[in-house]
Design an enzyme around this catalytic site. Sequence first.
Site, short mmCIF file in Angstrom:
data_model
loop_
_atom_site.label_atom_id
_atom_site.label_comp_id
_atom_site.label_asym_id
_atom_site.label_seq_id
_atom_site.Cartn_x
_atom_site.Cartn_y
_atom_site.Cartn_z
N LYS A 105 1.05 -1.05 -0.01
CA LYS A 105 -0.08 0.32 -0.61
C LYS A 105 1.03 1.02 -0.05
O LYS A 105 0.80 2.32 -0.16
CB LYS A 105 -1.04 0.21 1.45
CG LYS A 105 -1.87 -1.47 1.09
CD LYS A 105 -2.86 -0.75 1.89
CE LYS A 105 -4.09 -1.60 1.26
NZ LYS A 105 -5.98 -1.11 2.17
N LYS A 117 -4.52 -10.42 -6.76
CA LYS A 117 -5.89 -10.39 -6.30
C LYS A 117 -6.44 -9.85 -6.56
O LYS A 117 -6.31 -8.07 -7.17
CB LYS A 117 -5.03 -10.04 -4.21
CG LYS A 117 -6.56 -9.77 -3.40
CD LYS A 117 -5.96 -9.57 -2.39
CE LYS A 117 -6.64 -7.58 -2.00
NZ LYS A 117 -6.68 -7.80 -0.81
N LYS A 145 -10.93 -3.95 -4.27
CA LYS A 145 -11.98 -2.91 -4.19
C LYS A 145 -11.11 -1.53 -4.67
O LYS A 145 -12.01 -1.40 -5.94
CB LYS A 145 -12.02 -2.14 -2.96
CG LYS A 145 -12.31 -3.08 -2.61
CD LYS A 145 -13.20 -2.36 -0.92
CE LYS A 145 -13.80 -2.63 -0.42
NZ LYS A 145 -12.88 -3.14 1.15
P1 ATP Z 1 -8.48 -2.86 -0.07
O1 ATP Z 1 -7.97 -3.26 -2.10
O2 ATP Z 1 -9.20 -1.42 -0.33
O3 ATP Z 1 -7.75 -3.19 0.15
P2 ATP Z 1 -9.86 -5.46 -0.02
O4 ATP Z 1 -10.29 -5.69 -1.55
O5 ATP Z 1 -8.99 -6.16 0.06
O6 ATP Z 1 -9.51 -3.75 -0.27
P3 ATP Z 1 -11.22 -5.82 2.80
O7 ATP Z 1 -11.84 -4.64 3.15
O8 ATP Z 1 -9.54 -5.37 3.18
O9 ATP Z 1 -10.75 -5.77 0.97
O10 ATP Z 1 -10.93 -7.28 2.76
C1 ATP Z 1 -12.12 -7.80 3.60
C2 ATP Z 1 -11.89 -9.14 3.54
O11 ATP Z 1 -12.27 -10.06 2.14
C3 ATP Z 1 -10.79 -9.60 3.91
O12 ATP Z 1 -11.47 -11.03 5.07
C4 ATP Z 1 -9.91 -9.82 2.87
O13 ATP Z 1 -9.02 -10.71 3.05
C5 ATP Z 1 -10.88 -10.56 1.86
N1 ATP Z 1 -10.70 -10.31 0.98
C6 ATP Z 1 -10.78 -9.31 0.32
N2 ATP Z 1 -10.08 -9.46 -1.25
C7 ATP Z 1 -9.75 -10.89 -1.97
C8 ATP Z 1 -10.04 -11.60 -2.35
N3 ATP Z 1 -9.34 -11.05 -4.21
N4 ATP Z 1 -10.51 -12.82 -2.52
C9 ATP Z 1 -10.75 -13.35 -1.44
N5 ATP Z 1 -10.56 -13.56 0.02
C10 ATP Z 1 -10.59 -11.49 -0.14
#
Ligand code: ATP
Length: 332
Positions: free
Chosen positions: A114, A196, A199
């Site tokens: 990040k 991955k 969002k």
């Molecule tokens: P950002 O991209 O803003 O860091 P993020 O998409 O990683 O956000 P979080 O709020 O950090 O979202 O994650 C919420 C939950 O979703 C966490 O338990 C995280 O491990 C899970 N998660 C996030 N992205 C994935 C993915 N691509 N596959 C499976 N689980 C995910």
Amino acid sequence: MKTILSGVQPSGMLTLGNYLGAISQFVNLQNSSDDQELLFFIADLHAITVPQDATILRKNIKSLTALYLACGLDPNKSTIFVQSEVKEHSELGYILQSLTYIGELERMTQFKDKMAKQTQGVSSALLTYPVLMAADILLYNSDYVPVGVDQKQHLEMARNLAERFNSRYSDTFKIPEPLILKSGAKIMSLQDPTKKMSKSDKLDKATIFLLDDENIIRKKIASAVTDSDGFIKYDVDNKPGISNLLTIYSCCMNLSIKEAEEHFKDANYGTLKSEVSDSIIKVLKPIQDRYNEILNNNDYINKVLDTGKEKASYIASKMINKVKHKVGLGRF
Ligand code: ATP
Ligand code: LTN
């Protein structure tokens, strides 16, 4: 009775990865037994570790609450609350910082990733993020924390801090365990299946958002990066794009990867993509319908969050008093 806790950041529209890796797990756990304490929160304090627009953040808090409910979290079984409304999270986060070394925070993978993406300077909150996350977990004596695989290192940090505190000040915190799904814990980007699905990806077509409509889902899956082999097999190293589509299909259809492979053994990539789209739409459409109903019901959302805040604050205040006493803070 076991305590299960997790949170999601209101940092943008939720993705299919968030749903398959985290939220679907919350709902399945909730529905698997009546003898458990369940706490699911909106991690707004975590969201401000990178710059957020205040109006959008507040909208996202409401939208994430409605999505939790639309995905099947039931406020009669699960305590749903906003992290910043329970002040003990910040308080315990600060106290735990006194036990945390800067070096161990600088080694965190998510911090390094990040930090590399920040253009306007890196906040110190981004560095201390895993300490706040440890506070979220330890405050409620959580036994299990359902998360996607990217959070495993943060969970390890929470376990270390719990052990460190217990050995310095006597037994206080439970040592939490992560719950990470075998399949679905890391849904990959549709445009770069070695990364991955996130969002905050700049490429819109890399990500399926929970509120994407049917046509958009079909277009994004149709343009997902695959390979030129032409055969459908689960092989993450050599066929990451196809493997990701098989994972998505198996999660949405509740099948094993083997069963998904068998289903597509004579199919071509066109058929695979069209059936993957169907499977996603089948899961997301009912969530979207419920979401639209709930979002218009401000009274209901407020009632859920008020009840959640009260219950979470009650548990958290007892723990923070115990911690402050052990550390020697406050009046004699
Ligand atoms: P950002 O991209 O803003 O860091 P993020 O998409 O990683 O956000 P979080 O709020 O950090 O979202 O994650 C919420 C939950 O979703 C966490 O338990 C995280 O491990 C899970 N998660 C996030 N992205 C994935 C993915 N691509 N596959 C499976 N689980 C995910
Ligand atoms: N850091 C998590 C969100 C989060 C969380 C938590 C998850 C904040 N506090 C406590 C589980 C337990 C993320 O997904 N980025």
